[in-house]
Design a protein around this motif. Structure first.
Motif, PDB file in Angstrom:
ATOM      1  N   GLU A 296       0.793  -1.295  -0.026  1.00 24.19           N
ATOM      2  CA  GLU A 296       0.119  -0.003  -0.018  1.00 24.19           C
ATOM      3  C   GLU A 296       0.897   1.294  -0.078  1.00 24.19           C
ATOM      4  O   GLU A 296       0.536   2.481  -0.823  1.00 24.19           O
ATOM      5  N   GLN A 297       1.829   1.133   0.872  1.00 29.30           N
ATOM      6  CA  GLN A 297       2.959   2.306   0.740  1.00 29.30           C
ATOM      7  C   GLN A 297       3.512   2.488  -0.494  1.00 29.30           C
ATOM      8  O   GLN A 297       3.636   3.575  -0.960  1.00 29.30           O
ATOM      9  N   GLU A 300       0.834   4.086  -2.852  1.00 28.81           N
ATOM     10  CA  GLU A 300       0.675   5.561  -2.400  1.00 28.81           C
ATOM     11  C   GLU A 300       1.807   6.401  -3.066  1.00 28.81           C
ATOM     12  O   GLU A 300       1.380   7.525  -3.698  1.00 28.81           O
ATOM     13  N   ASN A 301       2.850   5.953  -2.961  1.00 25.48           N
ATOM     14  CA  ASN A 301       3.979   6.772  -3.590  1.00 25.48           C
ATOM     15  C   ASN A 301       3.884   6.735  -4.989  1.00 25.48           C
ATOM     16  O   ASN A 301       4.106   7.670  -5.583  1.00 25.48           O
ATOM     17  N   GLU A 303       1.184   6.852  -6.856  1.00 25.57           N
ATOM     18  CA  GLU A 303       0.267   7.714  -7.251  1.00 25.57           C
ATOM     19  C   GLU A 303       0.771   9.151  -7.122  1.00 25.57           C
ATOM     20  O   GLU A 303       0.554   9.979  -8.079  1.00 25.57           O
ATOM     21  N   ARG A 304       1.675   9.537  -6.458  1.00 25.19           N
ATOM     22  CA  ARG A 304       2.311  10.375  -6.271  1.00 25.19           C
ATOM     23  C   ARG A 304       3.364  10.824  -7.357  1.00 25.19           C
ATOM     24  O   ARG A 304       3.227  11.900  -8.193  1.00 25.19           O
TER      25      ARG A 304
END
Lengths: 325, 325
Positions: A296-297, A300-301, A303-304
């Motif tokens: 998940e981490q 999320e990164n 997506e950035r």
């Protein structure tokens, strides 16, 4: 469409071989799953690389194939297995899994500290021998913990040990006072002068040229004969033969080790024969749900990254860790 | 001159057979040191009795000789071994060692909680088998601890577990809300309904008619199969055969036991054979310096008694513990 290569372990029996959640990128990025053998080919034309196989050393030999790589994310706190000179000198951004492991590892350290103070290892041995042997054990309140490494894991450890009434000092690159988590920080170059202060000497440092072999025979000799060494950093930061001798001859009292110079710990290691060690198979941070949380981490990164935003957890490639803001 | 009888163990090899500091009374009180055999004679004409041999059951049979006894001080937190009907009905004041053990025992409990969450017992076993077996362990932050006994030891334990981020509930004689240390306290009569909530069920209660056998087969069956039982109260509060069966059949996950129905734990107890127990020989509170601290606590109380002041740590003889102010 941007290309994300994802390195997974070659071991097909690995229970968490595939990271969950990659379908989030469908239609927005091409995701190339590869094992180490396929890495050179997968890297050609890839913009990003996700090291789900986080201790893999396959990137260095595949490096000539990285023709347009911008970013590598490692699903681990330590990047020492990944790092090599060409990568350090390149424009490629490296990010890591900082954050997730801090609290679980801090809990492991507190557990190791308490288990040593209360002699749980000896109680487990006496059980197998059916022996009832009353002993006086130690109070940890007021005991002294010296934490090598003032990064996120070391800081969370310092906060947790302070919360239960222990006295804490840090060991860092430069000496300083009034650190919010550590109070006093001594320089790692002066560790020999300070190691005798500690009831518990805790290595929470990344493996870098400065920390390789830092806990040397000299440091072990400077420790209190009843003292406890905890290593949740990297095995290579400790002179393992010197540690074995110190444990065998009463140079120090006990060692709680989650990391080793060679992993898995070789069958012929003398550590297996010692009663005054806790051998933990590099799992101190791997609490239930760790695998999903690390995936998940990354998502999320990513997506950035897809949105053109600044990445989280950017590693200073010269230092080998994420500097404190 | 007032007479103070001091009961010491008959075992002459006991390392701390004589309490230190009694010379403080020279010229102000007659101090009669006795072992259990000499107790009847020593009690004749004695005004006070100090049970340095704190688990002795010799007082009941010597009771007819207590012709002017005013006060008994026990160098232990639990007075269950001392108490009997004639003493409870008498005017004799009983005081105990409340206070000293709170923090060391709370630390033992936190250590046991962390050792269970991090699977240290299994790591110790795998070491003897030279096995490297990575596992996912548990985070204690947010885990649920239910503490039976809302006295001083239970409270200190609650505070320490909360300090490291655990969720805590108490079990007491009466249900209540908004307790400063426990938050919610459930009634021990309703324990079966609430036991399933707990990741860790901790017995910190004194042995009284209400707590004898409290952790019954029914309570154990109501617990989560992965849950952990910690007993630092008294062995008689647990149905030990039912506990053994629960540990053998997966009814609960692990037990950390400092107290047992019979102590020392008999050689033929099935507990010795179980991998999922920590057997601690009734020493959770006995940190370095405990012996001197307990003697000092008596001397301090005796000074109050000689000065005619109110004694510290007066036990409610009907309840079997020092009530909270």
């Amino acid at each position: 469409m941007p290309v994300i290569a994802v390195l997974i372990p070659s071991d097909t029996s690995s229970p968490e071989r595939m990271p969950p959640g990659l379908d989030a990128f469908e239609g927005r990025a091409e995701v190339r799953i590869t094992d180490p053998d396929g890495l050179p080919q997968a890297l050609e034309g890839a913009d990003a690389l996700f090291l789900w196989d986080f201790f893999s050393e396959a990137v260095e030999s595949a490096w000539p194939h990285a023709d347009r790589l911008q970013w590598i994310h490692v699903a681990a706190a330590g990047v020492d297995k990944l790092m090599f000179d060409e990568l350090a000198a390149s424009q490629v951004t490296v990010t890591n899994a900082q954050g997730f492991f801090d609290r679980p590892i801090a809990e492991f350290v507190l557990g190791a500290v308490l288990a040593q103070a209360k002699e749980f290892a000896l109680s487990h041995r006496y059980r197998t021998e059916r022996r009832w042997v009353h002993r006086e054990t130690r109070r940890i309140q007021g005991q002294r913990a010296m934490i090598i490494g003032t990064g996120a894991i070391g800081r969370e450890t310092a906060r947790l040990l302070r919360a239960v009434g222990m006295e804490v000092r840090g060991v860092g690159r430069t000496a300083r006072r009034e650190d919010p988590d550590f109070g006093d920080v001594v320089s790692s170059e002066e560790l020999a002068e300070h190691a005798g202060w500690a009831d518990h000497l805790i290595n929470a440092a990344p493996l870098t040229p400065q920390t390789a072999g830092l806990i040397s025979a000299e440091i072990l000799a400077a420790m209190n004969p009843e003292a406890h060494l905890v290593n949740i950093g990297r095995g290579e930061s400790v002179d393992e033969p010197a540690l074995i001798e110190a444990l065998q001859t009463g140079g120090i009292g006990f060692a709680s080790l989650d990391v080793f110079a060679e992993e898995p710990l070789p069958q012929d290691s003398a550590l297996w024969d010692l009663d005054n060690v806790l051998i933990s198979p590099h799992m101190s941070g791997d609490v239930v749900g760790w695998s999903a949380a690390l995936a998940e981490q990354f998502v999320e990164n990513a997506e950035r990254w897809l949105a053109g935003e600044t990445l989280n957890n950017i590693v200073d490639k010269d230092r080998g860790y994420v500097p404190r803001h």
